[in-house]
Structures are given as C-alpha cells and as structure tokens.
Design an enzyme around this catalytic site. Sequence first.
Site, PDB file in Angstrom:
ATOM      1  N   HIS A   1       0.790  -1.193  -0.002  1.00 58.37           N
ATOM      2  CA  HIS A   1       0.024  -0.149   0.190  1.00 58.37           C
ATOM      3  C   HIS A   1       0.929   1.233  -0.042  1.00 58.37           C
ATOM      4  O   HIS A   1       0.510   2.381   0.282  1.00 58.37           O
ATOM      5  CB  HIS A   1      -0.926  -0.082   1.227  1.00 58.37           C
ATOM      6  CG  HIS A   1      -2.091  -1.169   1.270  1.00 58.37           C
ATOM      7  ND1 HIS A   1      -2.993  -1.400   2.053  1.00 58.37           N
ATOM      8  CD2 HIS A   1      -2.568  -1.757   0.086  1.00 58.37           C
ATOM      9  CE1 HIS A   1      -3.644  -2.206   1.603  1.00 58.37           C
ATOM     10  NE2 HIS A   1      -3.545  -2.640   0.327  1.00 58.37           N
TER      11      HIS A   1
ATOM     12  N   CYS B   1       4.229  13.430 -14.089  1.00 59.35           N
ATOM     13  CA  CYS B   1       5.431  12.861 -14.765  1.00 59.35           C
ATOM     14  C   CYS B   1       5.879  11.770 -13.959  1.00 59.35           C
ATOM     15  O   CYS B   1       5.293  11.229 -12.938  1.00 59.35           O
ATOM     16  CB  CYS B   1       6.462  13.987 -14.898  1.00 59.35           C
ATOM     17  SG  CYS B   1       7.431  14.495 -13.472  1.00 59.35           S
TER      18      CYS B   1
ATOM     19  N   GLY C   1      -2.187  -8.911  12.590  1.00 59.63           N
ATOM     20  CA  GLY C   1      -2.668  -7.504  12.830  1.00 59.63           C
ATOM     21  C   GLY C   1      -3.601  -7.036  11.656  1.00 59.63           C
ATOM     22  O   GLY C   1      -3.660  -5.738  11.625  1.00 59.63           O
TER      23      GLY C   1
ATOM     24  N   GLU D   1      -8.666 -10.134  17.871  1.00 58.09           N
ATOM     25  CA  GLU D   1      -9.921 -10.551  17.746  1.00 58.09           C
ATOM     26  C   GLU D   1      -9.943 -11.660  16.577  1.00 58.09           C
ATOM     27  O   GLU D   1      -8.999 -11.675  15.860  1.00 58.09           O
ATOM     28  CB  GLU D   1     -10.842  -9.265  16.947  1.00 58.09           C
ATOM     29  CG  GLU D   1     -10.866  -8.352  18.021  1.00 58.09           C
ATOM     30  CD  GLU D   1     -11.433  -7.154  17.664  1.00 58.09           C
ATOM     31  OE1 GLU D   1     -11.869  -6.988  16.396  1.00 58.09           O
ATOM     32  OE2 GLU D   1     -11.414  -5.879  18.349  1.00 58.09           O
TER      33      GLU D   1
END
Length: 248
Positions: free
Chosen positions: A125, A136, A192, A220
Amino acid sequence: MRKNTEDILMASEILRKASSLLVLTGAGVSAESNIPTFRGDNGLWNKYNPEDLVSVDGFRRNPALVWEWHCSMRKLAMSSNPNAGHFAIAQLEREFFCDGNFLLITQNIDDLHRRAGSENIAEIHGNIFYERCTKCAFRRRSEVIYDDVPRCPQCGSILRPDVVFFGEPLPEMEIAKSFSFAQKTDCILVVGTSGVVYPAAQIPYIVIEHGGKVIEVNKEETPLTKYADVHISGESGTILPEIVKTIR
Ligand code: BJW
Ligand code: ZN
C-alpha cells in the site's frame, strides 16, 4: 496448559518445520507503537471518512486536505518506534529463514518494519515517506511536513503521497512478488489485519489452496480465523516474541 500457550507451541512447531515463510501484516502490528488502526472501536475510519482522505476522488476534490492528513500520518510515524512485534518479525527473517525463503508483505505505510531491521519487504500500500508527481515520473523520499500542497520540481504539477488510495491498483512489482511467493510458500503468518481489504485479503487463501499452513495472530477473530491452522488471540507485541523464543 493455557490455551494461548498451546497455540504458541503449535505455531512454533509449524515454523520449525517450514522451509519458507510469508508474513502478512496490517495496522494491528503497529498499534502498540501508538499508531491507530483503521477499523474497530478506536479506528481512524470511525473519526474520518476514507472517501475524503484515501480515495482518488477525494484527492481530486481537495488535495490540501489529503496532504494535511498524510502529513499528520508522517509526523506520527516519525515520532513512533518499532515495537517488540516488529522486532520479532525481523528476527524470524534473520535467524530462521535463509535468503529467498522469506518475504514480509505489509499493508502498513509507516516504515516501522524497515526500522526494526526487516529486509525483504513488499510494501503493497506504499510508504508515507515517499511522494510522486501526478503527471510525470518524478518520485522522491521526503520527511517534510508541508503547509501547502507540494509541487513537482520537474514539471510543476501537484505531488501526491506515494500510497495506494481505494480504487487504485497496487504497485505492480510488489504485488507480483507477493502473489508468486504465496503460490509456493509452506507457511503464512498473518498478523494484525482485519482481512477485509483486497487484494491483500486474498493472499492467505492462495497459500491455503496449495496446502500451506496458516498462523494468525490477532486480538480478534477475522474472516480468516476459521481457515487458520492456528489462531493466537492477543497482542502481536507480546505473542510474536513468545513464538520466536519457543522456536529455538
Ligand atoms: C491487533 C492489535 C494488536 C489491533 N495485535 N492485532 C467490494 C468487495 C471486494 C473488494 C472491493 C469492493 N469494493 C471495493 C473493493 C476493492 C477495495 C477493497 O478491498 N475495499 C474493501 C474495504 C471492501 N480495494 C482497493 O480499492 C484496492 N485496490 C484495488 O482493488 O484495485 C483494483 C484495481 C485494479 C486495476 C486498476 C484499478 C484498480 C486498494 C486498497 C487500498 C487501501 N488503502 C488503505 C489506506 C492507505 C494508507 C493511507 O493512504 O493512509 O490501506 S485503507 C486501509 O485499510 C489501509 C490499510 O493498509 C488497509 C487494511 O487495513 P488493516 O491493516 O487490516 O487494518 P484494520 O484497522 O482494518 O485492522 C486491524 C486489525 O488489527 C484488526 O483485526 C484488529 O483486531 C487487529 N489488532 N491491535 C494484534 N496489538
Ligand atoms: Zn512532474
């Protein structure tokens, strides 16, 4: 034996037998470095609208706002330090897997893995410390906190943070390297991440398809949990060093 202790032993056993390892991380690995996650109760997307801040249309509408947000992320990343989870991942690469048998894919843009010593990293990312021209090929590393939208020194067009906004393709080389490693690795350690943002979320399933093992470390449960060979519930800054200690 505590459930977590059993799970840590199982994870270590898988890692001991593995000849290659893919690690996939998300915002949770930096949470203990005081960098907020995106989703969940205290997540950034509860306070801010991703459509305004990390989308192509948002940048077109208001580049100053997008830059203000990304400069605040730059500042936060610069004032944060890698935590025990980042260091444990770097140690896995250095001590247990030889050249070519380890890849860390991170969705994080904060540079903390590199600062912890990880070497073979695919930043799918992007990275908050890079910016590029909207017209450019100009691209540079920068730690500057801008007051105004910066301009390209080569052509004068607006610069943008070199991160991946929603609806944009991921960097070609990084994603090709990631998918090809996923197709051959014995094992993936997923740390994570909520596993809801594609194409990153697809990567563990590529490993599963050819019989590779999946270890998940997360506070979780996620959509991946029911497919994982081991799910270790807890904070990565505590769990990852315990796994590394147990492999020896
Ligand atoms: C702990 C912990 C602790 C907490 N220890 N655990 C409908 C269906 C399917 C897909 C789509 C769809 N509509 C649109 C799409 C595609 C879209 C997408 O997936 N959207 C979904 C949200 C629905 N994807 C894209 O747009 C991507 N591009 C794309 O698909 O291009 C296609 C294309 C091809 C060809 C031409 C053109 C286009 C791009 C995605 C870009 C994501 N960008 C962001 C922002 C970048 C940085 C920035 O600018 O600031 O990336 S969004 C945000 O989410 C960020 C993250 O990297 C990413 C993932 O989040 P992550 O890391 O998983 O964080 P959280 O917060 O979600 O989870 C944290 C986890 O940690 C939780 O599970 C906690 O429990 C846990 N945790 N503390 C261990 N201490
Ligand atoms: Zn330019």
